[in-house]
Design an enzyme around this catalytic site. Structure first.
Site, PDB file in Angstrom:
ATOM      1  N   CYS A   1       0.862  -1.178   0.000  1.00  0.00           N
ATOM      2  CA  CYS A   1       0.000   0.000   0.000  1.00  0.00           C
ATOM      3  C   CYS A   1       0.899   1.230   0.000  1.00  0.00           C
ATOM      4  CB  CYS A   1      -0.860   0.017   1.255  1.00  0.00           C
ATOM      5  SG  CYS A   1      -1.841  -1.479   1.458  1.00  0.00           S
TER       6      CYS A   1
ATOM      7  N   ARG B   1       1.190   1.710  -6.036  1.00  0.00           N
ATOM      8  CA  ARG B   1       1.413   0.742  -4.955  1.00  0.00           C
ATOM      9  C   ARG B   1       0.150  -0.041  -4.595  1.00  0.00           C
ATOM     10  NH1 ARG B   1       6.249   2.041  -2.338  1.00  0.00           N
ATOM     11  NH2 ARG B   1       5.645   0.883  -0.498  1.00  0.00           N
TER      12      ARG B   1
ATOM     13  N   TRP C   1      -3.618  -1.883  -1.401  1.00  0.00           N
ATOM     14  CA  TRP C   1      -3.626  -3.136  -2.149  1.00  0.00           C
ATOM     15  C   TRP C   1      -4.061  -4.187  -1.137  1.00  0.00           C
ATOM     16  CZ3 TRP C   1      -0.200  -7.649  -2.558  1.00  0.00           C
ATOM     17  CH2 TRP C   1      -0.516  -8.445  -3.664  1.00  0.00           C
TER      18      TRP C   1
ATOM     19  N   ASN D   1       1.009   0.376   5.859  1.00  0.00           N
ATOM     20  CA  ASN D   1       1.530  -0.382   4.716  1.00  0.00           C
ATOM     21  C   ASN D   1       2.298  -1.569   5.279  1.00  0.00           C
ATOM     22  OD1 ASN D   1       2.711  -1.280   2.304  1.00  0.00           O
ATOM     23  ND2 ASN D   1       4.466   0.081   2.569  1.00  0.00           N
ATOM     24  N   GLY D   2       1.971  -2.765   4.807  1.00  0.00           N
ATOM     25  CA  GLY D   2       2.697  -3.946   5.276  1.00  0.00           C
ATOM     26  C   GLY D   2       1.742  -4.974   5.833  1.00  0.00           C
TER      27      GLY D   2
ATOM     28  N   GLU E   1       9.704 -12.728 -20.892  1.00  0.00           N
ATOM     29  CA  GLU E   1       9.342 -11.360 -20.513  1.00  0.00           C
ATOM     30  C   GLU E   1       8.247 -10.821 -21.434  1.00  0.00           C
ATOM     31  OE1 GLU E   1       9.507  -9.658 -18.079  1.00  0.00           O
ATOM     32  OE2 GLU E   1       9.262  -7.597 -18.691  1.00  0.00           O
TER      33      GLU E   1
ATOM     34  N   LYS F   1       4.660  -9.564 -20.006  1.00  0.00           N
ATOM     35  CA  LYS F   1       4.208  -8.194 -20.249  1.00  0.00           C
ATOM     36  C   LYS F   1       2.799  -8.199 -20.835  1.00  0.00           C
ATOM     37  CE  LYS F   1       6.162  -6.417 -18.595  1.00  0.00           C
ATOM     38  NZ  LYS F   1       7.125  -6.245 -17.579  1.00  0.00           N
TER      39      LYS F   1
ATOM     40  N   GLU G   1       0.058  -9.470 -18.293  1.00  0.00           N
ATOM     41  CA  GLU G   1      -0.082  -8.548 -17.162  1.00  0.00           C
ATOM     42  C   GLU G   1      -0.974  -7.347 -17.482  1.00  0.00           C
ATOM     43  OE1 GLU G   1       3.812  -6.881 -16.327  1.00  0.00           O
ATOM     44  OE2 GLU G   1       3.239  -6.500 -14.263  1.00  0.00           O
TER      45      GLU G   1
ATOM     46  N   HIS H   1       6.545 -31.635 -28.116  1.00  0.00           N
ATOM     47  CA  HIS H   1       6.442 -32.623 -27.035  1.00  0.00           C
ATOM     48  C   HIS H   1       5.145 -32.447 -26.245  1.00  0.00           C
ATOM     49  CE1 HIS H   1      10.412 -34.080 -27.970  1.00  0.00           C
ATOM     50  NE2 HIS H   1      10.799 -32.815 -28.067  1.00  0.00           N
TER      51      HIS H   1
ATOM     52  N   LYS I   1       2.688  -2.334  -7.722  1.00  0.00           N
ATOM     53  CA  LYS I   1       4.024  -2.185  -8.299  1.00  0.00           C
ATOM     54  C   LYS I   1       5.047  -3.080  -7.625  1.00  0.00           C
ATOM     55  CE  LYS I   1       7.178  -0.361 -10.900  1.00  0.00           C
ATOM     56  NZ  LYS I   1       7.246  -0.963 -12.237  1.00  0.00           N
TER      57      LYS I   1
HETATM   58  O1  M6R Z   1      10.451  -4.671  -7.464  1.00  0.00           O
HETATM   59  P1  M6R Z   1      10.825  -5.990  -8.011  1.00  0.00           P
HETATM   60  O2  M6R Z   1      11.706  -5.893  -9.219  1.00  0.00           O
HETATM   61  O3  M6R Z   1      11.437  -6.914  -6.985  1.00  0.00           O
HETATM   62  O4  M6R Z   1       9.480  -6.655  -8.475  1.00  0.00           O
HETATM   63  C1  M6R Z   1       9.446  -7.964  -8.971  1.00  0.00           C
HETATM   64  C2  M6R Z   1       8.144  -8.239  -9.683  1.00  0.00           C
HETATM   65  O5  M6R Z   1       7.065  -8.106  -8.808  1.00  0.00           O
HETATM   66  C3  M6R Z   1       7.934  -7.310 -10.868  1.00  0.00           C
HETATM   67  O6  M6R Z   1       9.006  -7.391 -11.769  1.00  0.00           O
HETATM   68  C4  M6R Z   1       6.636  -7.660 -11.614  1.00  0.00           C
HETATM   69  O7  M6R Z   1       6.749  -8.920 -12.204  1.00  0.00           O
HETATM   70  C5  M6R Z   1       6.318  -6.577 -12.645  1.00  0.00           C
HETATM   71  N1  M6R Z   1       5.006  -6.056 -12.426  1.00  0.00           N
HETATM   72  C6  M6R Z   1       6.322  -7.078 -14.043  1.00  0.00           C
HETATM   73  O8  M6R Z   1       6.072  -6.077 -14.958  1.00  0.00           O
END
Ligand code: M6R
Length: 606
Positions: free
Chosen positions: A2, A27, A75, A99-100, A479, A483, A486, A502, A601
Site C-alpha cells: 500500500c 502501490r 492493495w 503499509n505492510g 518477458e 508483459k 499482465e 512434445h 508495483k
Molecule cells: O520490485 P521488483 O523488481 O522486486 O518486483 C518484482 C516483480 O514483482 C515485478 O518485476 C513484476 O513482475 C512486474 N510487475 C512485471 O512487470
C-alpha cells in the site's frame, strides 16, 4: 503493498494528501482514504476503488478542512476491497494508515476483544489502531513504543492522536517510509515521488524508528525513546521524472526512456573501455574465486536473471542457477560461502526477494543486489550492490527497469569472463563498446514502432497466445509473455520452440496466435522450422527478427524487423517491440495500462 502519506504544515491538508496519493497509486488501488484534523476533530473520508472515487465522494460529501492528517492507497491483503476495510482505521483516540502486514494480528485481536474493544473491519490494521489506543495513557510515543514491541511483521504506520491535532506520528518496521522536510511543513510517504513536488529533502526512516512531525521539524526516536540524529538526504531527480510528459501512459514514457536509462546505468561502471565494478565492492580477484552463481528474483526481474544466465554461462563459463525467490526461500537450497547469490529487484522491497537474500546470507553465501530504488531494504542489506539508474518507474508493468537490469547482467558477465580469463582485455573492450551502442539502436527502433500497433490489432481478440524462441530468444520470450498477460489480460505462455512438439503443439489452432522471436543467427533456421510447424496448424504468426534474415513467403503473417546488431546483445533490442505489442494490445482492449487489475508495483508481502 500500500502507499501511505502524512502531512502537517500550512497548506490544505486534504489537497496535499490526495495529490501525494496520486503519486503512490502504483502501490495499490483497491481503496483510498484520508484522515484530517478539522479543528480538534479527526475527520475520516474513505472509499473503495481508485483514488478518483475518493475525490468524487469528497466533492459530494465535503472535503475535510485542516492542515494535518494522513492518507492511504490500498492493495488489499486482509479483507476484501470495501469501504469498511479501507484505511484509515481508528480506535477511540487514535487513527492510523498502514503499509505492510501484521502477522500476529489474530492473537492480538482476540486479546483486544477480551479487553472490550470492538472491531469494524477484517483488517490487520485495525488491530494496530486498537492496540495503540489500548496503550495510550497521554504520551503518544510511549504508546507507539509499547505497540511496536507487541506487533510482529513488517509495517509502516502513519498515526494521528485526537489529543495532538498539530502532530503526525510515524513508525517504520521493515516497510519503507520517508519523512519529507519542507519549509514550515513536514511529510511522510512510502516513496519519494509522493512529496517531490513539495520538497526534495527527506530522512529515510530505518527499521524500528519513530518520527514525530510538526510543521517546524521532525524528531526521530528509537524504540527506547532515545532521540536520533539522522542524515538529511536529497532526491537527485525532480518533478518532471514523475510526470507523463505528454505520453498517454507512464508505460509508454518509460519505454521511451530506455536509451537514457542504459546510458546512465552503464557509463559510471566503465573505465578505460572496461567494466569497472570496484566501486560496487566487486573485485576481479573475488570474481575469479567463484565456481557457481545463483540469481534470485521475482517476475520481470527474474526474467532479467534468465538473460543473465545465458550470457554468463556463454561467455564466462560459470554455471548459473536462476530461481524464483518464493521457491528459493522454501526449497532448502544448497549454498556455501563460495557461492554468490545475485538478487535483482526494481523496488528493493519485494518480500520474497528480501527473504531469499537473508536466507543466502544465513547460509554463508555472499549476496550482490542489483536494485533501482535507492536506500531500499535489499540495497541496504546486501554485501555488494549495483544500483541501476532507471529513475522512478511508475507503471506497474516494468520496462525500463528490466532493460537496465539486463544491461547490468551484460556488464557483470563481461567482467566475470575477463576475471576468469575466458576473454582477453581487447575482447572485453569490444563487448563493452557494443553494449554502449545499444541506446542508439533502441532509439532507432522507437522511431519505427508503427507496425507494433498493427500486430497488437491482430492479437486484440485472442483468448490465448504463445511466445516461442530458442536460447536467448527463449529467455526473452518469457518477458514478452508476462508483459502481455499482465496488462492485456490475454493468457499467454512462453515456450522453448524446440519443446513444442512434445505436447504443447496440440493447443495450436487458428485461434492461437504465435509470436516467434528469432534473432540468434545459429538458431535461426531451427526456429523457422518450428514456426512452419505452427503455421501448418493454422496459427497466425508474428516474427521478430533482424532485417537481414530472409524467410520464405507465407512463413509469417506479420514481421517486426530489428536493426542489424550483435547476437549476444539482441535481447536488449528485441524486448522493445515485445513491450510495445503488449502496450498497444492493452490500449486497444481499453484497459488501464499503468494500473492493471489485481496488481501492485511491488509486492512487499508474501
Ligand atoms: O520490485 P521488483 O523488481 O522486486 O518486483 C518484482 C516483480 O514483482 C515485478 O518485476 C513484476 O513482475 C512486474 N510487475 C512485471 O512487470
Amino acid at each position: 503493498m500500500c502507499g501511505i502519506v502524512g502531512y502537517v504544515g500550512h497548506r490544505n491538508c486534504a489537497d496535499v494528501l490526495v495529490d501525494a496519493l496520486t503519486k503512490l497509486e502504483y502501490r495499490g488501488y483497491d481503496s483510498a482514504g484520508i484522515a484530517v484534523f478539522e479543528k480538534e476533530e479527526i475527520k475520516v473520508c474513505k472509499s473503495k476503488g481508485r483514488l478518483a472515487n475518493l475525490t468524487q465522494k469528497m466533492e459530494t460529501e465535503g472535503k475535510p478542512n485542516g492542515v494535518a492528517g494522513i492518507g492511504h492507497t490500498r492493495w488489499a491483503t486482509h479483507g476484501e476491497p470495501s469501504d469498511l476495510n479501507s484505511h484509515p482505521h481508528s480506535g477511540d483516540r487514535v487513527t492510523i494508515v498502514h503499509n505492510g502486514i501484521i502477522e500476529n494480528y489474530k492473537r492480538l485481536k482476540e486479546f483486544l476483544i477480551s479487553e472490550g474493544k470492538e472491531f469494524k473491519s477484517e483488517t490487520d490494521t485495525e488491530v494496530a489502531a486498537q492496540l495503540l489506543d489500548f496503550y495510550y495513557r497521554g504520551d503518544p510515543v510511549e504508546a507507539i513504543v509499547q505497540t511496536m514491541h507487541e506487533l510482529e511483521g513488517s509495517f509502516a504506520l502513519g498515526i494521528v492522536f485526537a489529543d495532538f491535532p498539530d502532530i503526525v506520528f510515524a513508525v517504520r518496521c521493515e516497510s519503507p517510509l520517508i519523512v519529507g522536510v519542507g519549509e514550515n511543513e513536514s511529510f511522510i510517504a512510502s516513496d519519494v515521488p509522493a512529496i517531490i513536488q513539495y520538497t526534495k529533502d527527506y530522512y529515510l526512516l530505518e527499521h524500528d524508528e519513530i518520527a514525530v512531525l510538526t510543521p517546524y521539524g521532525t524528531k526521530i526516536y528509537d524504540t527506547h525513546y532515545n532521540k536520533l540524529e539522522k542524515e538529511l538526504k536529497t532526491a537527485d531527480w525532480d518533478v518532471d521524472a514523475i510526470g507523463k510528459q505528454g505520453y498517454a501512459h507512464f508505460m509508454l514514457k518509460e519505454i521511451h526512456e530506455q536509451p537514457e536509462a542504459i546510458r546512465k546505468t552503464i557509463a559510471p561502471r566503465i573505465t578505460d573501455g572496461l567494466p569497472d565494478l570496484a566501486e560496487c565492492n566487486i573485485t576481479l580477484d573475488y570474481l575469479r574465486s567463484l565456481d557457481r552463481i545463483f540469481i534470485v528474483a521475482c517476475g520481470t526481474a527474474m526474467h532479467a536473471g534468465i538473460v543473465g544466465k545465458y550470457v554468463m554461462e556463454k561467455i564466462a563459463r560459470v554455471p548459473v542457477i536462476v530461481d524464483i525467490a518464493s521457491e528459493f526461500r522454501y526449497r532448502d537450497p544448497i549454498l556455501s560461502e563460495k557461492d554468490l547469490v545475485i538478487i535483482i529487484s526494481q523496488s528493493g522491497e519485494t518480500a520474497d526477494s528480501k527473504a531469499a537474500m537473508e536466507l543466502a546470507q544465513q547460509r554463508g553465501a555472499k549476496t550482490l543486489a542489483i536494485v533501482n530504488a535507492m536506500g531500499s531494504s535489499i540495497a541496504r542489506g546486501a554485501d555488494m550492490l549495483i544500483y541501476t539508474h532507471a529513475g522512478p518507474e511508475i507503471a506497474v508493468a516494468s520496462t525500463k527497469a528490466y532493460m537496465v537490469q539486463i544491461a547490468v547482467m551484460y556488464l557483470f558477465s563481461f567482467q566475470l569472463a575477463l576475471a576468469k580469463g575466458k576473454i582477453s582485455e581487447d575482447e572485453c573492450r569490444t563487448l563493452v563498446k557494443q553494449l554502449e551502442e545499444t541506446p542508439d539502436k533502441i532509439a532507432e527502433i522507437l522511431e519505427h514502432k508503427e507496425s507494433t500497433q498493427q500486430i497488437a490489432a491482430s492479437l486484440v481478440a485472442a483468448d490465448s497466445l504463445l511466445y516461442i524462441g530458442r536460447g536467448l530468444d527463449y529467455a526473452l520470450s518469457m518477458e514478452g509473455s508476462l508483459k502481455l498477460k499482465e496488462i492485456s489480460y490475454i493468457h499467454s505462455e512462453s515456450y522453448a520452440a524446440g519443446e513444442l512438439k512434445h505436447g504443447t503443439i496440440s493447443l495450436i489452432t487458428e485461434q492461437m496466435p504465435v509470436i516467434a522471436i528469432a534473432t540468434q543467427q545459429d538458431l535461426f533456421d531451427k526456429t523457422v522450422s518450428n514456426i512452419k510447424e505452427v503455421k501448418a496448424r493454422g496459427a497466425c504468426v508474428t516474427l521478430v527478427c533482424t532485417e537481414k534474415h530472409s524467410v520464405e513467403e507465407g512463413v509469417a503473417d506479420f514481421r517486426f524487423n530489428l536493426p542489424e546488431f550483435y547476437d549476444l546483445l539482441m535481447p536488449m533490442l528485441a524486448v522493445v517491440p515485445l513491450q510495445l505489442i503488449a502496450y498497444y494490445t492493452s490500449v486497444l482492449r481499453g484497459n488501464d495500462v499503468d494500473k492493471p487489475r489485481n496488481l501492485a508495483k511491488s509486492v512487499t508481502v508474501e
